[in-house]
Write a protein that holds these residues in place. Structure first.
Motif, PDB file in Angstrom:
ATOM      1  N   ILE A 180       0.836  -1.204   0.000  1.00  0.00           N
ATOM      2  CA  ILE A 180       0.000   0.000   0.000  1.00  0.00           C
ATOM      3  C   ILE A 180       0.870   1.252   0.000  1.00  0.00           C
ATOM      4  N   LEU A 181       1.845   1.308   0.907  1.00  0.00           N
ATOM      5  CA  LEU A 181       2.659   2.513   1.055  1.00  0.00           C
ATOM      6  C   LEU A 181       3.471   2.804  -0.206  1.00  0.00           C
ATOM      7  N   SER A 182       4.138   1.796  -0.741  1.00  0.00           N
ATOM      8  CA  SER A 182       4.975   2.039  -1.922  1.00  0.00           C
ATOM      9  C   SER A 182       4.133   2.378  -3.143  1.00  0.00           C
ATOM     10  N   GLY A 210       2.238   6.187  -7.058  1.00  0.00           N
ATOM     11  CA  GLY A 210       1.103   6.830  -7.703  1.00  0.00           C
ATOM     12  C   GLY A 210       1.154   8.335  -7.558  1.00  0.00           C
ATOM     13  N   TRP A 211       1.563   8.791  -6.391  1.00  0.00           N
ATOM     14  CA  TRP A 211       1.712  10.218  -6.146  1.00  0.00           C
ATOM     15  C   TRP A 211       2.740  10.818  -7.108  1.00  0.00           C
ATOM     16  N   ARG A 212       3.832  10.093  -7.279  1.00  0.00           N
ATOM     17  CA  ARG A 212       4.892  10.585  -8.160  1.00  0.00           C
ATOM     18  C   ARG A 212       4.446  10.558  -9.623  1.00  0.00           C
ATOM     19  N   ARG A 254       1.068  10.282 -10.866  1.00  0.00           N
ATOM     20  CA  ARG A 254      -0.186  10.968 -11.164  1.00  0.00           C
ATOM     21  C   ARG A 254      -0.339  12.320 -10.474  1.00  0.00           C
ATOM     22  N   ARG A 255       0.529  12.612  -9.522  1.00  0.00           N
ATOM     23  CA  ARG A 255       0.471  13.849  -8.739  1.00  0.00           C
ATOM     24  C   ARG A 255      -0.703  13.868  -7.757  1.00  0.00           C
ATOM     25  N   TYR A 256      -1.247  12.714  -7.455  1.00  0.00           N
ATOM     26  CA  TYR A 256      -2.260  12.601  -6.406  1.00  0.00           C
ATOM     27  C   TYR A 256      -2.248  11.169  -5.888  1.00  0.00           C
ATOM     28  N   ALA A 257      -2.874  10.955  -4.738  1.00  0.00           N
ATOM     29  CA  ALA A 257      -2.913   9.620  -4.139  1.00  0.00           C
ATOM     30  C   ALA A 257      -3.963   8.780  -4.871  1.00  0.00           C
ATOM     31  N   ASP A 258      -3.509   7.978  -5.805  1.00  0.00           N
ATOM     32  CA  ASP A 258      -4.403   7.188  -6.646  1.00  0.00           C
ATOM     33  C   ASP A 258      -5.023   6.044  -5.847  1.00  0.00           C
ATOM     34  N   VAL A 259      -6.353   6.008  -5.835  1.00  0.00           N
ATOM     35  CA  VAL A 259      -7.072   5.013  -5.027  1.00  0.00           C
ATOM     36  C   VAL A 259      -6.791   3.601  -5.533  1.00  0.00           C
ATOM     37  N   VAL A 285       4.533   0.168 -12.006  1.00  0.00           N
ATOM     38  CA  VAL A 285       5.308   0.176 -13.260  1.00  0.00           C
ATOM     39  C   VAL A 285       4.613  -0.691 -14.313  1.00  0.00           C
ATOM     40  N   THR A 286       4.126  -1.858 -13.897  1.00  0.00           N
ATOM     41  CA  THR A 286       3.443  -2.747 -14.847  1.00  0.00           C
ATOM     42  C   THR A 286       2.149  -2.127 -15.351  1.00  0.00           C
ATOM     43  N   SER A 287       1.398  -1.477 -14.465  1.00  0.00           N
ATOM     44  CA  SER A 287       0.145  -0.827 -14.864  1.00  0.00           C
ATOM     45  C   SER A 287       0.406   0.230 -15.927  1.00  0.00           C
ATOM     46  N   GLU A 288       1.434   1.040 -15.714  1.00  0.00           N
ATOM     47  CA  GLU A 288       1.759   2.080 -16.687  1.00  0.00           C
ATOM     48  C   GLU A 288       2.250   1.462 -17.996  1.00  0.00           C
ATOM     49  N   TRP A 289       3.011   0.368 -17.910  1.00  0.00           N
ATOM     50  CA  TRP A 289       3.500  -0.308 -19.121  1.00  0.00           C
ATOM     51  C   TRP A 289       2.338  -0.846 -19.939  1.00  0.00           C
ATOM     52  N   LEU A 290       1.367  -1.450 -19.281  1.00  0.00           N
ATOM     53  CA  LEU A 290       0.200  -1.973 -19.994  1.00  0.00           C
ATOM     54  C   LEU A 290      -0.561  -0.858 -20.696  1.00  0.00           C
ATOM     55  N   LEU A 291      -0.725   0.276 -20.014  1.00  0.00           N
ATOM     56  CA  LEU A 291      -1.420   1.402 -20.634  1.00  0.00           C
ATOM     57  C   LEU A 291      -0.656   1.910 -21.849  1.00  0.00           C
ATOM     58  N   ASN A 292       0.656   2.005 -21.729  1.00  0.00           N
ATOM     59  CA  ASN A 292       1.469   2.491 -22.851  1.00  0.00           C
ATOM     60  C   ASN A 292       1.401   1.555 -24.047  1.00  0.00           C
TER      61      ASN A 292
END
Length: 507
Positions: free
Chosen positions: A251-253, A258-260, A262-267, A306-313
């Protein structure tokens, strides 16, 4: 002389595993809440229905065939050949206890796929997928890794020293590999990816419900990992501590990443970070320290983001992030185990490098088997029935298209669409003043009333004008003529409306 109570350890072990099975079942409720809360409201009922139905399918098929293939007497370490459904009436209570416990695991592996393919896979196609997970994909690999649990010859991977304590690979990676094959086979949701634009973020139907689902899953993981001891012993407290610390690290990492990013605490990153941490520690919760569990969970949270962003890309659409939360952390937890675990607790007699090699072999075999069989399943099945709903049904929402279920919002949209088609501004929508949708309907009625009044006023003005006034559509067809235009051109409005304006002007 005081009497020493006699403790029936076998009965205590049975009770503990049965209680753990009940906790693992709570994970099914967690999946349901998480997936229904994460997807759009028009598909939430469909996703919830899939979670209920896949439990019934997985349990039935696993009882009939899967349990025997997984835990029956081994044929060369490849397949079980006994303990099929019709044979379980004459076995010990302990075997039945293990069946109940493992059936919950099988249902978990099947449910992982539901979230990834949400909002576009037909109900029947999903149940067909769940059937094959319970019938073949999960139990066969499970036999290779866990076969021999009831005595007799071990599965071939287990005999090499492969360790997966509670199923980072056997359960979560299996489900994740099938989910990956499914999303590649059926493609992304309509409107998710548009050319030269960032991915469209679809609104979640109920994020608090999704967060409640995550908490249910953490609770269920107490049984998932704690029950995998198959006994009440002094390992249990440490295993449970490692479990919750892994969740906390994830959760913490994930929140920080996500903050870094998306610039917000992504749920969703927080939710999937918890799951990723839990999955990662599951491979060796019995053999690692608490600090290692926290670190393992923290790394898994980063890998998940990282994997979530890779899938989106790469335009791969996983509706709830099941692949980043289950597949990748499962691989990570399994591969990291030799380097952070207590070798005595692993009890394989292998060196660190040898253990790492066996763990890598298990991960590769799992991927080849699970993804390969699933890909063949979708390729063959797609020739006989659709693996994806029609574009119209997807736009409508699977609640209505596949289950005939209406809610206030869909009814409101239907009324508004009908109002648009008929063009009668006098129509009003029934509005329940005690609901949010009712308030929207009431506001729409007020706008319609104001527009009707304005149009009526404009019509009176046009009717009384002596000058001729025409209106026509973009295609050139007349839509209205006022009395001044009728007198000017010497025609009747009823005869000219719907004809080309050029006909009037040429006359």
């Amino acid at each position: 002389m005081p009497l020493t109570p006699i403790v029936d350890t076998e009965l205590l072990d049975t009770l503990w595993v049965l209680w753990a099975a009940a906790l693992v079942f709570v994970m099914q409720a967690g999946f349901l809440c998480l997936e229904a809360g994460t997807t759009r409201s028009k598909n939430a009922i469909n996703v919830a229905m899939k979670n209920i139905a896949d439990f019934a399918i997985a349990l039935s098929i696993f009882w009939l065939v899967g349990f025997g293939l997984m835990f029956g007497v081994s044929e060369g370490g490849w397949l079980g050949t006994s303990l099929f459904g019709w044979q379980l009436n004459s076995v010990s209570s302990w075997v039945i206890t293990l069946f109940i416990f493992q059936a919950m695991f099988c249902a978990t592996a099947a449910t992982i796929v539901a979230g990834a393919v949400a909002e576009r896979m037909p109900f029947f196609a999903y149940l067909w997928t769940a059937l094959w997970i319970a019938l073949l994909i999960y139990p066969v690999f499970g036999h290779w890794a866990w076969g021999g649990l009831l005595g007799g010859e071990s599965g071939w991977l287990a005999s090499l020293g492969f360790v997966d304590f509670a199923g980072s690979t056997v359960v979560h990676s299996v489900g994740g590999w099938v989910a990956l094959a499914a999303v590649l086979a059926i493609g992304p949701r309509q409107g998710r990816f548009n050319q030269n634009q960032p991915p469209t973020a679809f609104p979640a139907g109920n994020l608090p419900l999704a967060m409640l689902g995550a908490l249910f899953m953490i609770l269920g993981w107490f049984g998932f990992n704690g029950g995998s001891t198959l006994a009440v012993n002094n390992q249990v407290p440490g295993i449970l501590a490692n479990t919750v610390l892994g969740a906390a690290g994830g959760i913490l990492s994930a929140m920080l990443m996500g903050w870094r990013t998306r610039r917000y605490a992504d749920v969703m990153y927080a939710i999937n970070g918890a799951i990723a941490g839990l999955v990662a520690v599951t491979a060796g919760a019995h053999a690692i320290s608490m600090s290692a569990a926290l670190g393992l969970g923290a790394v898994s949270g980063v890998l998940m983001v990282v994997t979530s962003e890779w899938l989106l890309n790469h335009r791969i659409d996983d509706a709830v992030g099941a692949i980043p939360a289950h597949l990748i952390p499962g691989i990570w937890g399994t591969l990291a185990l030799p380097w952070i675990a207590n070798p005595k607790a692993l009890a394989t007699g292998l060196s660190t490098l040898e253990q790492a090699g066996v763990q890598l072999l298990g991960v590769v075999v799992c991927g080849l088997w699970s993804f390969g069989i699933a890909w063949l399943l979708f390729r063959i099945s797609g020739r006989y029935f659709p693996l994806r709903v029609s574009a119209e049904d997807e736009k409508m929402g699977l609640n209505l298209a596949e289950h005939g279920t209406h809610n206030e919002l869909t009814q409101l949209l239907e009324h508004m669409r009908r109002h648009e088609q008929q063009g009668d501004m006098r129509q009003r929508i029934e509005a329940d003043p005690f609901s949010e949708v009712g308030e929207i309907a009431a506001g729409y009625n007020r706008v319609a009333a104001a527009l009707e009044s304005a149009i009526g006023h404009t019509r009176v003005m046009l009717h009384n004008l002596r000058d001729g006034v025409l209106t026509w559509q973009a295609n050139g067809l007349l839509t209205s003529l006022n009395p001044g235009a009728e007198q000017l051109f010497g025609v009747q409005a009823e005869q000219m409306i719907g004809t080309p304006v050029s006909r009037l002007l040429d006359s």
